[in-house]
Write a protein that holds these residues in place. Structure first.
Motif, PDB file in Angstrom:
ATOM      1  N   LEU A  77      -5.220  -8.281 -14.001  1.00 51.85           N
ATOM      2  CA  LEU A  77      -3.968  -7.527 -14.101  1.00 51.85           C
ATOM      3  C   LEU A  77      -3.685  -6.916 -12.742  1.00 51.85           C
ATOM      4  O   LEU A  77      -4.552  -6.265 -12.150  1.00 51.85           O
ATOM      5  CB  LEU A  77      -4.085  -6.428 -15.162  1.00 51.85           C
ATOM      6  N   VAL A  78      -2.484  -7.131 -12.243  1.00 47.86           N
ATOM      7  CA  VAL A  78      -2.084  -6.615 -10.934  1.00 47.86           C
ATOM      8  C   VAL A  78      -1.021  -5.541 -11.132  1.00 47.86           C
ATOM      9  O   VAL A  78       0.047  -5.814 -11.698  1.00 47.86           O
ATOM     10  CB  VAL A  78      -1.530  -7.740 -10.035  1.00 47.86           C
ATOM     11  N   PHE A  79      -1.318  -4.343 -10.686  1.00 46.84           N
ATOM     12  CA  PHE A  79      -0.357  -3.249 -10.723  1.00 46.84           C
ATOM     13  C   PHE A  79       0.373  -3.228  -9.380  1.00 46.84           C
ATOM     14  O   PHE A  79      -0.242  -2.996  -8.334  1.00 46.84           O
ATOM     15  CB  PHE A  79      -1.061  -1.921 -10.977  1.00 46.84           C
ATOM     16  N   SER A 160      -7.585  -7.521  -0.479  1.00 50.51           N
ATOM     17  CA  SER A 160      -6.560  -7.596   0.560  1.00 50.51           C
ATOM     18  C   SER A 160      -5.184  -7.566  -0.087  1.00 50.51           C
ATOM     19  O   SER A 160      -4.793  -8.517  -0.766  1.00 50.51           O
ATOM     20  CB  SER A 160      -6.726  -8.883   1.381  1.00 50.51           C
ATOM     21  N   ASN A 161      -4.461  -6.481   0.130  1.00 49.00           N
ATOM     22  CA  ASN A 161      -3.094  -6.398  -0.394  1.00 49.00           C
ATOM     23  C   ASN A 161      -2.233  -7.511   0.195  1.00 49.00           C
ATOM     24  O   ASN A 161      -1.358  -8.057  -0.481  1.00 49.00           O
ATOM     25  CB  ASN A 161      -2.482  -5.039  -0.070  1.00 49.00           C
ATOM     26  N   GLU A 162      -2.503  -7.837   1.445  1.00 53.79           N
ATOM     27  CA  GLU A 162      -1.719  -8.885   2.103  1.00 53.79           C
ATOM     28  C   GLU A 162      -1.873 -10.220   1.380  1.00 53.79           C
ATOM     29  O   GLU A 162      -0.893 -10.937   1.143  1.00 53.79           O
ATOM     30  CB  GLU A 162      -2.160  -9.028   3.557  1.00 53.79           C
ATOM     31  N   VAL A 163      -3.115 -10.561   1.026  1.00 53.96           N
ATOM     32  CA  VAL A 163      -3.361 -11.815   0.314  1.00 53.96           C
ATOM     33  C   VAL A 163      -2.691 -11.801  -1.051  1.00 53.96           C
ATOM     34  O   VAL A 163      -1.998 -12.753  -1.437  1.00 53.96           O
ATOM     35  CB  VAL A 163      -4.879 -12.068   0.169  1.00 53.96           C
ATOM     36  N   VAL A 164      -2.885 -10.738  -1.806  1.00 50.65           N
ATOM     37  CA  VAL A 164      -2.301 -10.648  -3.150  1.00 50.65           C
ATOM     38  C   VAL A 164      -0.777 -10.728  -3.080  1.00 50.65           C
ATOM     39  O   VAL A 164      -0.144 -11.473  -3.839  1.00 50.65           O
ATOM     40  CB  VAL A 164      -2.752  -9.353  -3.855  1.00 50.65           C
ATOM     41  N   ASP A 165      -0.188  -9.961  -2.172  1.00 54.95           N
ATOM     42  CA  ASP A 165       1.269  -9.950  -2.066  1.00 54.95           C
ATOM     43  C   ASP A 165       1.812 -11.324  -1.681  1.00 54.95           C
ATOM     44  O   ASP A 165       2.850 -11.763  -2.205  1.00 54.95           O
ATOM     45  CB  ASP A 165       1.718  -8.903  -1.040  1.00 54.95           C
ATOM     46  N   LEU A 173      10.148  -9.832  -4.567  1.00 54.81           N
ATOM     47  CA  LEU A 173      10.425  -9.067  -5.783  1.00 54.81           C
ATOM     48  C   LEU A 173      10.584  -7.581  -5.498  1.00 54.81           C
ATOM     49  O   LEU A 173      10.813  -6.794  -6.420  1.00 54.81           O
ATOM     50  CB  LEU A 173       9.282  -9.262  -6.795  1.00 54.81           C
ATOM     51  N   GLY A 174      10.456  -7.204  -4.225  1.00 53.07           N
ATOM     52  CA  GLY A 174      10.564  -5.792  -3.875  1.00 53.07           C
ATOM     53  C   GLY A 174       9.373  -4.985  -4.321  1.00 53.07           C
ATOM     54  O   GLY A 174       9.485  -3.788  -4.599  1.00 53.07           O
ATOM     55  N   LEU A 175       8.198  -5.643  -4.384  1.00 51.92           N
ATOM     56  CA  LEU A 175       6.979  -5.003  -4.876  1.00 51.92           C
ATOM     57  C   LEU A 175       5.856  -5.088  -3.852  1.00 51.92           C
ATOM     58  O   LEU A 175       5.859  -5.957  -2.980  1.00 51.92           O
ATOM     59  CB  LEU A 175       6.513  -5.670  -6.164  1.00 51.92           C
ATOM     60  N   LYS A 176       4.884  -4.188  -4.000  1.00 53.30           N
ATOM     61  CA  LYS A 176       3.654  -4.225  -3.220  1.00 53.30           C
ATOM     62  C   LYS A 176       2.491  -3.954  -4.168  1.00 53.30           C
ATOM     63  O   LYS A 176       2.562  -3.063  -5.018  1.00 53.30           O
ATOM     64  CB  LYS A 176       3.661  -3.158  -2.123  1.00 53.30           C
ATOM     65  N   SER A 177       1.417  -4.708  -4.020  1.00 50.20           N
ATOM     66  CA  SER A 177       0.259  -4.508  -4.878  1.00 50.20           C
ATOM     67  C   SER A 177      -0.404  -3.172  -4.590  1.00 50.20           C
ATOM     68  O   SER A 177      -0.437  -2.707  -3.446  1.00 50.20           O
ATOM     69  CB  SER A 177      -0.751  -5.645  -4.681  1.00 50.20           C
ATOM     70  N   VAL A 178      -0.929  -2.556  -5.635  1.00 53.10           N
ATOM     71  CA  VAL A 178      -1.603  -1.256  -5.512  1.00 53.10           C
ATOM     72  C   VAL A 178      -3.056  -1.368  -5.962  1.00 53.10           C
ATOM     73  O   VAL A 178      -3.977  -1.003  -5.243  1.00 53.10           O
ATOM     74  CB  VAL A 178      -0.889  -0.176  -6.345  1.00 53.10           C
ATOM     75  N   SER A 179      -3.266  -1.870  -7.174  1.00 53.10           N
ATOM     76  CA  SER A 179      -4.620  -1.982  -7.704  1.00 53.10           C
ATOM     77  C   SER A 179      -4.703  -3.168  -8.645  1.00 53.10           C
ATOM     78  O   SER A 179      -3.682  -3.711  -9.089  1.00 53.10           O
ATOM     79  CB  SER A 179      -5.042  -0.700  -8.425  1.00 53.10           C
ATOM     80  N   LEU A 180      -5.943  -3.563  -8.933  1.00 51.79           N
ATOM     81  CA  LEU A 180      -6.212  -4.659  -9.849  1.00 51.79           C
ATOM     82  C   LEU A 180      -7.052  -4.143 -11.007  1.00 51.79           C
ATOM     83  O   LEU A 180      -7.742  -3.141 -10.893  1.00 51.79           O
ATOM     84  CB  LEU A 180      -6.986  -5.788  -9.161  1.00 51.79           C
ATOM     85  N   MET A 181      -6.995  -4.873 -12.100  1.00 52.17           N
ATOM     86  CA  MET A 181      -7.890  -4.598 -13.225  1.00 52.17           C
ATOM     87  C   MET A 181      -8.377  -5.932 -13.753  1.00 52.17           C
ATOM     88  O   MET A 181      -7.585  -6.760 -14.197  1.00 52.17           O
ATOM     89  CB  MET A 181      -7.156  -3.821 -14.318  1.00 52.17           C
ATOM     90  N   TYR A 182      -9.667  -6.153 -13.652  1.00 54.87           N
ATOM     91  CA  TYR A 182     -10.265  -7.346 -14.222  1.00 54.87           C
ATOM     92  C   TYR A 182     -10.621  -7.050 -15.675  1.00 54.87           C
ATOM     93  O   TYR A 182     -11.167  -5.984 -15.980  1.00 54.87           O
ATOM     94  CB  TYR A 182     -11.545  -7.739 -13.479  1.00 54.87           C
TER      95      TYR A 182
END
Length: 210
Positions: A77-79, A160-165, A173-182
């Protein structure tokens, strides 16, 4: 079981069993807990991305601190928060709110004008810091819901936020990743932290009373 007992049970899993998948019913409940989270001014300034596809997980793992967790968990899950506030985004949320409540659009115009006065005059990085903080409330509720369902989980900022984004195309989408939940089910033989005592500072040190 009680919420406290569920929180005592959960821990940040360090290894997942790739053969065990979380049911869609349970995933839906975890997502719903996040969706129902309170947010500042009710703006819900973030999205939750659900990653099931193994190929995408493999791409994301290239930027993960614990890539095996990324690869082997059931879902990621990507917030991801709004990159900044805009008048259009604020109006869209409040138009939806008034429509859902059977109220005329513009019913809360005096309040939304105040929000625009505050947020639209701030630098985008200040806006993002605020939207990002809202995601942590949802993350906490999602973790609690997972624990109630006895679904193992790991909150993660080690990536890496850069990789995820880039992989998820969040910029468009006008979004930036903040945190993940496995989420998934632990590989009991390799989840090295599971046998260890859960440690938190005692209440006498955690709480300051006035």
């Amino acid at each position: 079981m009680s919420l406290i007992e569920n929180l005592k049970w959960r821990h940040a899993v360090k290894a997942y069993d790739s053969t065990k998948k979380v049911s869609e019913e349970h995933v839906d409940k975890i997502v719903e807990a996040a969706r129902l989270a309170p947010t500042s001014s009710g703006l819900q300034p973030f999205k939750l991305l659900i990653i099931r596809d193994q190929g995408i997980k493999e791409q994301l793992a290239k930027g993960a601190l614990n890539p095996e967790c990324m690869r082997n968990c059931s879902h990621v899950l990507v917030f991801a928060a709004w990159d900044q506030y805009t008048a259009e985004r604020i109006d869209t949320v409040y138009d939806f709110t008034t429509d859902e409540r059977g109220l005329p659009r513009g019913r809360f115009a005096s309040y939304t004008d105040q929000l625009k006065q505050i947020y639209l005059n701030q630098p985008s990085e200040v806006n993002f810091a605020h939207t990002a903080r809202q995601t942590y409330i949802a993350l906490g509720l999602a973790l609690a819901q997972a624990a109630e369902l006895r679904v193992d989980s790991t909150p993660a900022e080690g990536f890496s936020n850069e990789v995820v984004d880039r992989v998820l195309g969040l910029e468009k989408l006008g979004l930036k990743s903040v945190s993940l939940m496995y989420i998934g089910y632990a590989d009991e033989a390799n989840d090295w932290i599971a046998p260890m005592k859960k440690v938190r500072v005692p209440k006498s040190e955690f709480v300051i009373e006035f």
